[in-house]
Design an enzyme around this catalytic site. Structure first.
Site, PDB file in Angstrom:
ATOM      1  N   THR A  10      82.482  34.566  32.580  1.00  0.00           N
ATOM      2  CA  THR A  10      82.204  33.408  33.216  1.00  0.00           C
ATOM      3  C   THR A  10      83.274  33.086  34.205  1.00  0.00           C
ATOM      4  O   THR A  10      84.077  33.744  34.061  1.00  0.00           O
ATOM      5  CB  THR A  10      82.052  32.328  31.889  1.00  0.00           C
ATOM      6  OG1 THR A  10      80.928  32.395  31.021  1.00  0.00           O
ATOM      7  CG2 THR A  10      81.418  31.059  32.905  1.00  0.00           C
ATOM      8  N   THR A  60      77.909  31.589  35.265  1.00  0.00           N
ATOM      9  CA  THR A  60      78.074  32.766  34.168  1.00  0.00           C
ATOM     10  C   THR A  60      76.621  33.698  34.263  1.00  0.00           C
ATOM     11  O   THR A  60      75.670  33.175  34.768  1.00  0.00           O
ATOM     12  CB  THR A  60      77.938  32.082  32.769  1.00  0.00           C
ATOM     13  OG1 THR A  60      78.268  33.083  31.899  1.00  0.00           O
ATOM     14  CG2 THR A  60      76.779  31.184  32.560  1.00  0.00           C
ATOM     15  N   ASP A  72      72.627  33.132  23.824  1.00  0.00           N
ATOM     16  CA  ASP A  72      73.323  31.948  23.486  1.00  0.00           C
ATOM     17  C   ASP A  72      72.111  30.862  22.854  1.00  0.00           C
ATOM     18  O   ASP A  72      72.565  29.778  22.541  1.00  0.00           O
ATOM     19  CB  ASP A  72      73.717  31.327  24.844  1.00  0.00           C
ATOM     20  CG  ASP A  72      75.134  31.575  25.211  1.00  0.00           C
ATOM     21  OD1 ASP A  72      75.704  32.179  24.694  1.00  0.00           O
ATOM     22  OD2 ASP A  72      75.316  31.114  26.517  1.00  0.00           O
ATOM     23  N   GLY A  88      85.420  31.335  29.317  1.00  0.00           N
ATOM     24  CA  GLY A  88      85.962  31.685  28.336  1.00  0.00           C
ATOM     25  C   GLY A  88      85.012  31.620  27.136  1.00  0.00           C
ATOM     26  O   GLY A  88      85.375  31.270  26.166  1.00  0.00           O
ATOM     27  N   GLY A  89      83.775  31.351  27.292  1.00  0.00           N
ATOM     28  CA  GLY A  89      82.976  31.258  26.116  1.00  0.00           C
ATOM     29  C   GLY A  89      83.186  29.937  25.374  1.00  0.00           C
ATOM     30  O   GLY A  89      83.249  28.931  25.709  1.00  0.00           O
TER      31      GLY A  89
END
Length: 566
Positions: free
Chosen positions: A377, A395, A419, A468-469
Site C-alpha cells: 500500500t 492500495t 480483504d 502496512g496492512g
C-alpha cells in the site's frame, strides 16, 4: 487474573450510557497560514515532484494530491494504481472543513462467496489474491476526479499531466519495484498483458531498465478528457470488462457504471490536549486508533518506565483489534455500535480489565469471528501554502494486486476481495479475521486498515499515514503518540515499531525498538515478542504554527521516498 466474563460485563454496563454526542464534542482547531511554503511527503520522488509541479501551476493541495496519486499509479504499481482504491482525509482551510473521501473498491454484482472457498472449507487464497476474480471494482479514478472537481482549482488534465508524461516517456523502476516483480513473477507470467509489461523477454528486469506504458498513458488521457466517464464508461470500461471476463472474471459494465465515491464524516477523538481527526468505516483504522487513545487517556504514561508504558499500549491494541474483528464493516451495509466503541465510558470498562503488570492472553477476551505484516500500500501527506491538507492512503492490496493487467488498458487490477471475511473467523492475507459484518455482497466495500489522519494541537499540526496492512493502525497510532510527545516528522518516520493485533497473540517487534531490560520485563509480564524485518513506509508532514515552519519526512527504511518543503 482477568477473566472473560468480567470484560463482557464491564463493556456491557458502559454501553447503556453512550450517546452519539459523546463521539466528537469539540470542533477541529482552525490554524491559519498565510502564503508561503508547501510540503509533500510521498513514497517516490517522482510523485512528490509531480505534486510540486502542479502547485507551481496554481494548484492547491487537492490538485497536488491528484498529481501525486496518479504518478504513484505509474511509478509504484506494486503498491497502488488506478486499478485500486484509496481513502483520503481532506482539510479545506477556507471554511475549516474536514471531510473523508471514500474511494474504496466495491464487490461486483456477481460476487459469490462460494467462489473463494476451497474444498477444505478454508479461503482459497489463490482465487482471492490472484487473477480477475480477486479484483473489486476500482475506486481510485472516481476519487481523483471527485477531488479535482469538488476541491481542486485546476482542470483534471493539468493535474494528471505528470503521470501521463511519465507513463509515455518511461522511468527507471527502483529496487523495490524490481524486487516486487521478482516476488510475483510466477503470477505475472500467467497473464499475457502482465508478462508483456513486467517480464520483458520472460525475465525479471534488472536495475537500469526503462518501463514505458503507452496503454496506461492512453487510459489516463481518457480519464483526463472525460472525467469519471473516461474510465467507468466507454472504451476503457469495455476493455476492462472484456479482459476480466475472458480471463474467468465476473465484472459487468453495470458494475463500473454504478461505482460512486462516498464523502463521509471523519472520526474525532481528543487526547492529551490534541484533536485527532481520522478515518471512519469502512476503514477500521480510525475506530481502533480512537479506541486505543481513549483507553490510554486514563493513564499517565509519562510517569511509567518504558516497559510498563509499552505494556499498557499493547493491551489497548489487543482490545481494539478484538473489536475490529468483531464489529466493523461497510457502514452502508452494516449497523455498527460506533457510539459504544468510541465512547470514553466504554474505554473506562476496557481499561479496568488491564492488569498493570501482566499480559492478558487474547483467548481470555471474548472470542471474535494470522501471517506477516505487509507493505503493499502507499501513503502521502500534503500541506499547501494556504493551509489545505491531504492525508491519503492508496492500495491495490498485495504486491501488484491481482497480478492481472487488463489488456489494452495498462491497468493492474487490485486483489481487494481478499480483504472481505470470505470465510468468517479465518484469517486473510494480513492475519485479520472478521465476521459476517465484513462478508462480501454486491456493491459492498471491503473493510480496510487504511488510517490517514490529522493531529491538531494548539501549536503544531501533523498529517500522517502509512502502508502496512494491519500494521497501518499501530504505525499511525505510534506516530500520533510520538507527535504528542513533541517529536519531529523525521523522528516519527524513523522511530522503531511494535505491533499487536489480538490474533495471533504476539507482539511483532522491529530490531532495536526495545532495549534488553524492557524486552525482558515485557516477556516476564507474559508478552510473546517476535522479531520481524522493518515494516511500513510512513510519510509525515508537520506544521509548527509558532514559527510557521513545515517539515516533510519520508520513511528512511525506503530510500525511494521523498519528503520535501518548497
Amino acid at each position: 487474573m482477568v477473566r472473560a466474563p468480567s470484560w463482557r460485563m464491564l463493556a456491557a454496563s458502559f454501553l447503556l450510557v453512550v450517546t452519539a454526542g459523546q463521539v466528537a464534542a469539540l470542533d477541529t482547531p482552525a490554524p491559519s497560514r498565510g502564503p508561503g511554503h508547501a510540503a509533500i511527503a510521498s513514497a517516490n520522488f517522482l510523485a512528490t515532484n509531480a505534486g510540486f509541479e502542479v502547485l507551481g501551476k496554481g494548484g492547491n493541495a487537492f490538485d497536488a494530491a491528484v498529481a501525486v496519486a496518479s504518478t504513484l499509479a505509474v511509478v509504484e504499481q506494486q503498491s497502488s494504481g488506478i486499478g485500486g482504491g484509496f481513502m483520503a482525509l481532506l482539510h479545506r482551510a477556507s471554511d475549516n472543513r474536514d471531510v473523508f473521501l471514500d474511494a474504496r473498491e466495491t464487490a461486483p454484482q456477481a460476487v459469490d462467496m462460494k467462489t473463494y472457498v476451497g474444498k477444505d472449507g478454508k479461503p482459497n487464497r489463490d482465487v482471492s489474491t490472484n487473477g480477475p476474480l480477486s479484483a473489486g471494482i476500482p475506486g481510485e479514478p472516481a476519487g481523483l476526479v471527485w477531488m479535482a472537481e469538488h476541491y481542486g482549482k485546476l482542470p483534471l488534465s493539468v493535474s494528471l499531466a505528470p503521470a501521463i508524461r511519465i507513463a509515455k516517456e518511461g522511468f527507471q523502476p527502483d529496487a523495490r519495484f524490481l524486487s516486487a516483480i521478482d516476488d510475483r513473477k510466477a503470477v505475472l507470467a500467467r497473464y499475457p498483458a502482465s508478462a508483456a509489461v513486467y517480464l520483458p523477454g520472460g525475465k525479471v528486469p534488472q536495475q537500469g531498465w526503462t518501463l514505458r506504458q503507452p496503454d496506461l498513458a492512453r487510459t489516463l488521457e481518457r480519464l483526463a478528457a472525460k472525467g469519471a466517464d473516461g474510465f467507468y464508461k466507454g472504451e476503457t470500461a469495455a476493455l476492462l470488462v472484456s479482459a476480466s471476463r475472458d480471463a474467468g472474471g465476473n465484472w459487468q459494465a453495470s458494475d463500473l457504471e454504478a461505482y460512486k465515491v462516498k464523502e463521509r464524516e471523519p472520526l474525532r477523538v481528543d487526547y492529551k490536549g490534541y484533536r485527532i481527526v481520522t478515518a471512519p468505516p469502512p476503514s477500521s483504522g480510525g475506530v481502533a486508533i480512537a479506541e486505543v487513545l481513549n483507553i490510554l487517556s486514563g493513564f499517565d504514561l509519562t510517569k511509567l518506565d518504558a516497559a510498563h508504558a509499552t505494556h499498557l499500549t499493547i493491551e489497548a491494541m489487543r482490545r481494539a483489534f478484538r473489536d475490529h474483528n468483531e464489529y466493523l464493516g461497510d457502514p452502508d451495509f452494516v449497523k455498527m455500535p460506533l457510539d459504544m466503541l468510541l465512547s470514553p465510558y466504554y474505554a473506562d470498562g476496557l481499561r479496568a480489565t488491564i492488569s498493570p503488570d501482566k499480559a492478558t492472553p487474547s483467548d481470555l477476551l471474548p472470542t471474535a469471528m494470522a501471517p506477516e505484516p505487509g507493505m503493499h500500500t502507499t501513503h502521502f501527506s500534503i500541506i499547501d501554502a494556504d493551509g489545505n491538507m491531504v492525508a491519503s492512503t492508496l492500495t491495490v492490496n498485495l504486491e501488484f494486486g491481482s497480478g492481472f493487467i487488463a489488456k489494452g488498458t495498462g491497468v493492474v487490477l487490485n486483489d481487494e476481495m481478499d480483504d472481505f471475511a470470505l470465510v468468517p473467523g479465518q484469517p486473510n492475507a494480513f492475519g485479520l479475521r472478521g465476521t459476517l459484518a465484513n462478508a462480501p455482497a454486491p456493491g459492498k466495500r471491503m473493510l480496510s486498515s487504511m488510517s490517514p489522519s490529522f493531529v491538531f494541537g494548539a501549536d503544531r499540526t501533523a498529517v500522517i499515514g502509512s502502508p502496512g496492512g494491519s500494521t497501518i493502525i499501530t504505525q499511525v497510532l505510534e506516530g500520533i503518540l510520538a507527535f504528542v510527545d513533541g517529536k519531529s516528522a523525521s523522528q516519527i518516520t524513523a522511530q522503531k515499531r511494535y505491533h499487536h493485533q489480538y490474533l495471533p497473540d504476539r507482539v511483532d517487534v522491529e530490531a532495536g525498538v526495545f532495549d534488553d531490560a524492557t524486552a525482558k520485563t515485557l516477556t516476564d509480564m507474559g508478552h510473546v515478542l517476535k522479531n520481524r524485518s522493518p515494516w511500513g513506509f510512513m510519510n509525515v508532514v508537520t506544521w509548527d504554527h509558532r514559527t510557521q515552519t513545515l517539515e516533510a519526512a519520508s520513511d528512511p527504511r525506503r530510500p525511494s521516498g521523498l519528503g520535501k518543503v518548497q
